[in-house]
Design a protein around this motif. Structure first.
Motif, mmCIF file in Angstrom:
data_model
loop_
_atom_site.group_PDB
_atom_site.id
_atom_site.type_symbol
_atom_site.label_atom_id
_atom_site.label_comp_id
_atom_site.label_asym_id
_atom_site.label_seq_id
_atom_site.Cartn_x
_atom_site.Cartn_y
_atom_site.Cartn_z
ATOM 1 N N THR A 29 0.821 -1.213 0.000
ATOM 2 C CA THR A 29 0.000 0.000 0.000
ATOM 3 C C THR A 29 0.855 1.264 0.000
ATOM 4 N N ALA A 30 1.927 1.277 0.782
ATOM 5 C CA ALA A 30 2.779 2.464 0.811
ATOM 6 C C ALA A 30 3.502 2.659 -0.511
ATOM 7 N N SER A 31 3.951 1.557 -1.116
ATOM 8 C CA SER A 31 4.634 1.648 -2.409
ATOM 9 C C SER A 31 3.702 2.142 -3.501
ATOM 10 N N ALA A 32 2.390 1.917 -3.300
ATOM 11 C CA ALA A 32 1.396 2.389 -4.275
ATOM 12 C C ALA A 32 1.015 3.846 -4.056
ATOM 13 N N GLY A 33 1.625 4.477 -3.056
ATOM 14 C CA GLY A 33 1.369 5.893 -2.828
ATOM 15 C C GLY A 33 0.309 6.189 -1.791
#
Length: 473
Positions: A29-33
């Protein structure tokens, strides 16, 4: 300003737990922004399986083994993902709208999230036998945690008793670290061994068979292993001094012991999920309650998903894939473009492959009835010192389930909120009433699901957007 006070109030994703599943979900989720907040009670990431992986003093890799060190890349990816990580912090309440109560360093506050992934993992199954509350008695998992975090292990007369892969894993780790074991008392039920033969082909085709046999051979070469143990008790007044046991229908035997480690498998940590309102069902193979979820960990509550061993015991590799799928599900639900989110297909395929050998392990290491339903004089609820006999008497005079039992005995009302007695209570009441554990159910759980001080409660803001959250809890 404290680290809790400085947090934004609203997040896209809240992940509870920084073990294999929680880190995998947050990394997606964090890597997806997406703004992602990860809350964990531990002082560092890794959960139980990878506990203290960034700080352990045990630097000889063979001691803790390859499965432990496999966590290092996952932790690095988690740190690099951009997720906000709060260690040494607990979630003591969570509602279906994604409002979570947090506490740390003597303060508390609420935050909200559009999606929540509960990744609270597993805990050791209760093992209530006479003497299990004595000083000197602890669980094998707790002892393993000490080895990982501090490099410590018992130096006196040690007896390990129980069943399950962790018994053999910890014994091998302790021996590799330089420790000694007086005896290993194997409580694996011979009937369960026989029942497991039907699922053996799938297990034999997995890498777990060779790994497990090698582990057991290393332990047997250096430790006295006594099989078919059918009865256990621990002697002592001020602390443990000996273990008494029977093998089959044989005479009682005794081994002097200063430290006794007990273990009979792990079960999902359900308290937070149940208190949030997630539906659970009784799993008769794993002998525990598990949440009702879809392949992405989505529960019947729109904002809440569950990942990892909290969704059903499967081990760290399954936990990683379940966490990844929960992260993908959260990102999709929040409208993230498909090119920014990994395809779920590899994780789903891997999950199916990892699940195939699980039936053998669940059946082979199914704890014997004698160790799940203790004798009347045995303490079941450690917090309130309620015995199995007290529970039977409460059923006789009208207690129908764990919720009513609280009114009769205070069982489950202590600091652990039923974690150490819940499953035992369910099975004892089911046996006494002649019904299934599914019909008996579990304790009715409400926040706070973890201890919180009055000072922490008093620190909560009660104006503006937080008024509704305070009223809800």
């Amino acid at each position: 300003m404290s680290r809790l006070a400085s947090l934004p109030e609203m997040w896209d994703v809240l992940v509870v737990g920084a073990g294999p599943a929680g880190m995998a979900a947050a990394t997606v989720t964090a890597s997806a922004g997406l703004s992602t907040l990860v809350i964990d009670e531990g002082p560092g990431p890794g959960g139980q399986i990878w506990r203290a992986i960034m700080t352990t003093p045990v630097m000889s890799r063979p001691v803790l083994g390859s499965d432990y060190w496999a966590g290092a890349p996952a932790v690095r990816a988690f740190y690099e993902s951009g997720a906000t990580y709060l260690p040494s912090t607990q979630v003591w309440s969570l509602d279906a709208d994604g409002v979570a109560g947090l506490s740390a360093e003597g303060e508390a506050r609420y935050v909200s999230a559009r999606r929540v992934v509960i990744a609270t993992g597993a805990m050791e199954r209760p093992f209530p036998i006479p003497g299990w509350t004595l000083p000197g008695v602890m669980t094998a998992g707790a002892a393993q945690g000490l080895l990982k975090t501090s490099g410590l292990y018992p130096s006196d007369r040690l007896v390990i008793a129980g069943t399950g892969p962790l018994v053999w894993l910890y014994a091998a780790q302790l021996l590799a670290a330089g420790g000694r074991i007086s005896a290993l008392l194997d409580t694996t039920d011979p009937g369960a061994r026989l029942a497991a033969t039907r699922s053996f082909p799938a297990f034999a085709a997995s890498p777990y068979l060779a790994k497990g046999l090698a582990l057991m051979a290393r332990v047997r070469a250096r430790v006295r292993v006594l099989r078919k143990v059918t009865a256990l008790s621990i002697d002592g007044r001020e602390r443990a001094t000996a273990v008494r046991f029977r093998r089959g229908g044989g005479a009682e035997e005794q081994i002097p012991a200063d430290t006794v480690l007990l273990h009979q498998g792990v079960v999902p940590q359900v308290n937070l999920a149940m208190a949030t309102g997630v539906g659970h069902r009784w799993d008769d193979r794993q002998l525990c309650f598990v949440p009702e979820i879809d392949p992405f960990g989505q529960t019947g509550l729109e904002r809440i998903a569950i990942a990892g061993d909290g969704a059903g015991i499967g081990g760290w590799e399954m936990a990683v894939e379940r966490g990844r799928l929960a992260g993908i599900g959260a990102a999709r639900a929040l409208g993230i473009a498909s090119d920014l989110v990994p395809s779920p297909n590899p994780a789903l395929k891997r999950l199916r492959a990892l699940a195939r050998p699980r039936a053998f392990l669940d059946t082979f290491y199914r704890p014997a009835v004698a160790f799940r339903r203790p004798a009347p004089e045995t303490i079941v609820c450690r917090c309130e010192e309620v015995t199995a006999g007290d529970i039977a008497k409460a059923v006789d005079i009208g207690a129908l389930g764990p919720a009513q039992l609280k009114a009769y005995t205070r069982c489950g009302m202590g600091p652990c909120q039923g974690r150490m007695c819940g499953l035992t209570v369910t099975e004892l009441m089911a046996a006494k009433r002649g019904v299934s554990p599914a019909e008996i159910g579990y304790f009715r759980l409400r926040p706070p699901v973890k201890p919180i001080t009055l000072a922490e409660l008093a620190s909560l803001p009660v104006d503006g957007a937080n008024v509704k959250a305070v009223v809800r809890s």
